[in-house]
Design a protein around this motif. Structure first.
Motif, PDB file in Angstrom:
ATOM      1  N   UNK A  52      20.683  13.968  41.956  1.00  0.00           N
ATOM      2  CA  UNK A  52      19.611  14.709  42.606  1.00  0.00           C
ATOM      3  C   UNK A  52      19.942  16.195  42.514  1.00  0.00           C
ATOM      4  N   UNK A  53      18.920  17.029  42.494  1.00  0.00           N
ATOM      5  CA  UNK A  53      19.152  18.478  42.442  1.00  0.00           C
ATOM      6  C   UNK A  53      19.223  19.058  43.843  1.00  0.00           C
ATOM      7  N   UNK A  54      18.251  18.739  44.678  1.00  0.00           N
ATOM      8  CA  UNK A  54      18.146  19.360  45.998  1.00  0.00           C
ATOM      9  C   UNK A  54      18.933  18.556  47.029  1.00  0.00           C
ATOM     10  N   UNK A  55      20.123  19.075  47.339  1.00  0.00           N
ATOM     11  CA  UNK A  55      20.976  18.466  48.352  1.00  0.00           C
ATOM     12  C   UNK A  55      21.580  19.588  49.188  1.00  0.00           C
ATOM     13  N   UNK A  56      21.864  19.305  50.461  1.00  0.00           N
ATOM     14  CA  UNK A  56      22.531  20.338  51.264  1.00  0.00           C
ATOM     15  C   UNK A  56      23.931  20.615  50.720  1.00  0.00           C
ATOM     16  N   UNK A  57      24.404  21.819  50.946  1.00  0.00           N
ATOM     17  CA  UNK A  57      25.718  22.181  50.411  1.00  0.00           C
ATOM     18  C   UNK A  57      25.608  22.449  48.924  1.00  0.00           C
ATOM     19  N   UNK A  58      26.394  21.748  48.157  1.00  0.00           N
ATOM     20  CA  UNK A  58      26.416  21.917  46.703  1.00  0.00           C
ATOM     21  C   UNK A  58      25.220  21.198  46.071  1.00  0.00           C
ATOM     22  N   UNK A  82      14.913  14.277  40.261  1.00  0.00           N
ATOM     23  CA  UNK A  82      14.567  15.267  41.266  1.00  0.00           C
ATOM     24  C   UNK A  82      13.062  15.457  41.429  1.00  0.00           C
ATOM     25  N   UNK A  83      12.690  16.032  42.553  1.00  0.00           N
ATOM     26  CA  UNK A  83      11.294  16.388  42.809  1.00  0.00           C
ATOM     27  C   UNK A  83      10.997  17.826  42.378  1.00  0.00           C
ATOM     28  N   UNK A  84      11.992  18.528  41.878  1.00  0.00           N
ATOM     29  CA  UNK A  84      11.783  19.917  41.419  1.00  0.00           C
ATOM     30  C   UNK A  84      11.057  19.893  40.074  1.00  0.00           C
ATOM     31  N   UNK A  85       9.773  20.225  40.110  1.00  0.00           N
ATOM     32  CA  UNK A  85       8.931  20.085  38.922  1.00  0.00           C
ATOM     33  C   UNK A  85       8.759  21.374  38.133  1.00  0.00           C
ATOM     34  N   UNK A  87       9.209  24.387  35.632  1.00  0.00           N
ATOM     35  CA  UNK A  87       9.789  24.493  34.297  1.00  0.00           C
ATOM     36  C   UNK A  87      11.164  25.159  34.353  1.00  0.00           C
ATOM     37  N   UNK A  88      11.300  26.180  35.206  1.00  0.00           N
ATOM     38  CA  UNK A  88      12.579  26.883  35.319  1.00  0.00           C
ATOM     39  C   UNK A  88      13.696  25.930  35.753  1.00  0.00           C
ATOM     40  N   UNK A  89      13.372  25.024  36.678  1.00  0.00           N
ATOM     41  CA  UNK A  89      14.369  24.059  37.141  1.00  0.00           C
ATOM     42  C   UNK A  89      14.740  23.081  36.030  1.00  0.00           C
ATOM     43  N   UNK A  90      13.748  22.630  35.303  1.00  0.00           N
ATOM     44  CA  UNK A  90      14.026  21.725  34.179  1.00  0.00           C
ATOM     45  C   UNK A  90      14.928  22.402  33.161  1.00  0.00           C
ATOM     46  N   UNK A  91      14.608  23.634  32.821  1.00  0.00           N
ATOM     47  CA  UNK A  91      15.427  24.378  31.859  1.00  0.00           C
ATOM     48  C   UNK A  91      16.838  24.575  32.375  1.00  0.00           C
ATOM     49  N   UNK A  92      16.964  24.881  33.665  1.00  0.00           N
ATOM     50  CA  UNK A  92      18.291  25.055  34.253  1.00  0.00           C
ATOM     51  C   UNK A  92      19.090  23.765  34.169  1.00  0.00           C
ATOM     52  N   UNK A 104      10.811  12.816  40.346  1.00  0.00           N
ATOM     53  CA  UNK A 104      10.472  11.892  41.422  1.00  0.00           C
ATOM     54  C   UNK A 104       9.006  12.125  41.779  1.00  0.00           C
ATOM     55  N   UNK A 105       8.262  11.140  42.161  1.00  0.00           N
ATOM     56  CA  UNK A 105       8.697   9.743  42.226  1.00  0.00           C
ATOM     57  C   UNK A 105       8.871   9.200  40.810  1.00  0.00           C
ATOM     58  N   UNK A 106       9.942   8.472  40.608  1.00  0.00           N
ATOM     59  CA  UNK A 106      10.290   7.974  39.282  1.00  0.00           C
ATOM     60  C   UNK A 106       9.725   6.568  39.074  1.00  0.00           C
ATOM     61  N   UNK A 107       9.637   6.196  37.805  1.00  0.00           N
ATOM     62  CA  UNK A 107       9.250   4.834  37.431  1.00  0.00           C
ATOM     63  C   UNK A 107      10.524   4.128  36.973  1.00  0.00           C
ATOM     64  N   UNK A 108      10.711   2.898  37.407  1.00  0.00           N
ATOM     65  CA  UNK A 108      11.916   2.157  37.064  1.00  0.00           C
ATOM     66  C   UNK A 108      12.120   2.104  35.556  1.00  0.00           C
ATOM     67  N   UNK A 109      11.054   1.915  34.811  1.00  0.00           N
ATOM     68  CA  UNK A 109      11.178   1.810  33.350  1.00  0.00           C
ATOM     69  C   UNK A 109      11.713   3.102  32.760  1.00  0.00           C
ATOM     70  N   UNK A 110      11.291   4.230  33.301  1.00  0.00           N
ATOM     71  CA  UNK A 110      11.759   5.520  32.795  1.00  0.00           C
ATOM     72  C   UNK A 110      13.252   5.696  33.069  1.00  0.00           C
TER      73      UNK A 110
END
Length: 112
Positions: A52-58, A82-85, A87-92, A104-110
């Protein structure tokens, strides 16, 4: 058997992911923070990390950077989940060494 480390601060996400991945025959490790993920990887080396990207702390990006900077863990594939959609986050995510970026929300197949 593939060992997968799931790193997420949301227990519901962990439950859903670990449930269907176990059903597929994978061994699951769990960490609820970036710091715990790093400690887990020091003890047990997973074949794959769902992070996951968005977590408290690190946050997940910082965890990925630390893992990729360590020669012992640099080759472990990391998939951001992650729920961070933005483009900048994806690139990072790719810039810090992520192998993929699943929204997120993710599909099991993906995820599989």
């Amino acid at each position: 058997m593939t060992t997968i480390l799931i790193v997420d601060d949301n227990i519901n996400n962990i439950d859903v992911l670990s449930g269907f991945l176990r059903d597929q025959g994978h061994r699951i490790l769990v960490a609820t923070s970036g710091e715990k993920a790093l400690k887990t990887v020091d003890r047990l080396t997973p074949d794959l990390i769902l992070l996951d990207v968005m977590m408290p702390g690190m946050d997940g990006f910082a965890v990925c950077q630390k893992l990729k900077a360590n020669p012992t863990t640099a080759a472990i594939p990391i998939l951001f989940l992650t729920a961070k959609t933005e483009t900048e986050s994806m690139l990072q995510g790719f810039q810090v060494g992520g192998a993929d970026y699943i929204l997120k929300p993710f599909h099991q197949e993906e995820v599989l």
